[in-house]
Design a protein around this motif. Sequence first.
Motif, short mmCIF file in Angstrom:
data_model
loop_
_atom_site.label_atom_id
_atom_site.label_comp_id
_atom_site.label_asym_id
_atom_site.label_seq_id
_atom_site.Cartn_x
_atom_site.Cartn_y
_atom_site.Cartn_z
N ARG A 140 0.82 -1.20 0.00
CA ARG A 140 0.00 0.00 0.00
C ARG A 140 0.86 1.25 0.00
NH1 ARG A 140 -3.72 -0.84 4.59
NH2 ARG A 140 -3.35 -3.04 4.22
N LEU A 141 0.21 2.38 -0.23
CA LEU A 141 0.89 3.67 -0.17
C LEU A 141 0.39 4.42 1.05
CD1 LEU A 141 1.55 6.22 -2.94
CD2 LEU A 141 0.25 6.95 -0.96
N LEU A 142 1.32 5.03 1.79
CA LEU A 142 0.96 5.79 2.98
C LEU A 142 1.44 7.22 2.82
CD1 LEU A 142 2.51 3.25 5.50
CD2 LEU A 142 0.12 3.30 4.79
N SER A 143 0.61 8.18 3.20
CA SER A 143 1.06 9.57 3.19
C SER A 143 1.98 9.79 4.38
CB SER A 143 -0.14 10.51 3.27
OG SER A 143 -0.75 10.37 4.54
N ARG A 144 2.69 10.90 4.37
CA ARG A 144 3.64 11.18 5.44
C ARG A 144 2.94 11.20 6.80
NH1 ARG A 144 8.19 10.27 7.64
NH2 ARG A 144 8.80 9.77 5.53
#
Length: 334
Positions: free
Chosen positions: A170-174
């Motif tokens: 998955r992609l996670l924001s900062r």
Amino acid sequence: MTDRDDHVKRRTDERLSVVVPCYNEQEVLPEFHRRVSAVMAPLGLPWEVVYVNDGSSDGTLKLMHDLQDAHPEVAIVDLSRNFGKEVAMTAGLEACRGDAVIVIDADLQDPPEVIPQLVAEWRAGYDMVYARRESRAGETAIKKATSRWFYRVIGKLSRVRIPADTGDFRLLSRRTVEALLQLREQHRFMKGLFAWVGFPQKAVIYRRDPRFAGDTKWNYWKLWNFAVEGITSFSTVPLRLATYCGIGIAVIAFVYAAWIFYKTLAYGDPVKGYPSLMVVVLFLGGGQLIGIGVLGEYLGRVFNETKSRPLYFLNEHRPSAMGRAATSVEESHD
Ligand code: UDP
Ligand code: MG
């Protein structure tokens, strides 16, 4: 400066990080790096790939060094021993510097080609973009059924909604990464932690490939432990044993009860009351042991958390060119 200018400015210095936990992945690492570079370079943003060596016993670390010598975007986090994928991932998240972070397996089961889709959804404003796998044709009916059952049970038992058919890809924001790093529990059931953090989420559907090379590090016992939420720690095993003793005794009591029932019918009951007494005593004993075992499961976890040990130790952290630049910018601000 208008809001819009600010927005555009933010977009131009966005950085991407790819975090890859690796445990004995020498067969796949070069191919992985080739495919990830082919996907990341055209995105046109500064990027890095953080390889976490989770105590590999093969040539994985040497390969990482070779990759770093040839490619400035490679960062290496070398853990002091094997800590398991969850902790390796956490170490990678801690070391990466991107504004968006993609977590992906090294074995190419999560195709890097999906990354641009994840990035696109992140730009649309989502904090967590998880890759949901299309159900696999090659999977056995039993596997599908157990996994469906698992998500249903866990959905009923807990208040956080864990999406089905999603792994850690998955992609996670900062801000999601920062939130996740504040959760320091030893028992890192990542799917649960991801869900617990919240923030706007979005799914992207993809097709999961078979492993490119090497063997899976999972076996059924490991999967079972994963399903009962948490990795067995050496000191909770005796507690867990009580559960199985309890189940065993309950089963034996049940079989014994059936046998006594049959015997009494067939041959009569010379000493009144004895058979039923035995059955009740054994059955209750079994039930109590199961109860103690379950208590033990929780007590064991409390025990592990109260030790509040650090999650991992590092042999070495070798940042990427992007990571070093980010650090020096931060230092000059101080
Ligand atoms: N992994 C790890 N530490 C471990 C076990 C696995 O870092 O103790 C990594 C492994 O190198 C891979 C990912 O976690 O990149 C997923 O592992 P695997 O493919 O064995 O699991 P599966 O895909 O079968 O769930
Ligand atoms: Mg795999």
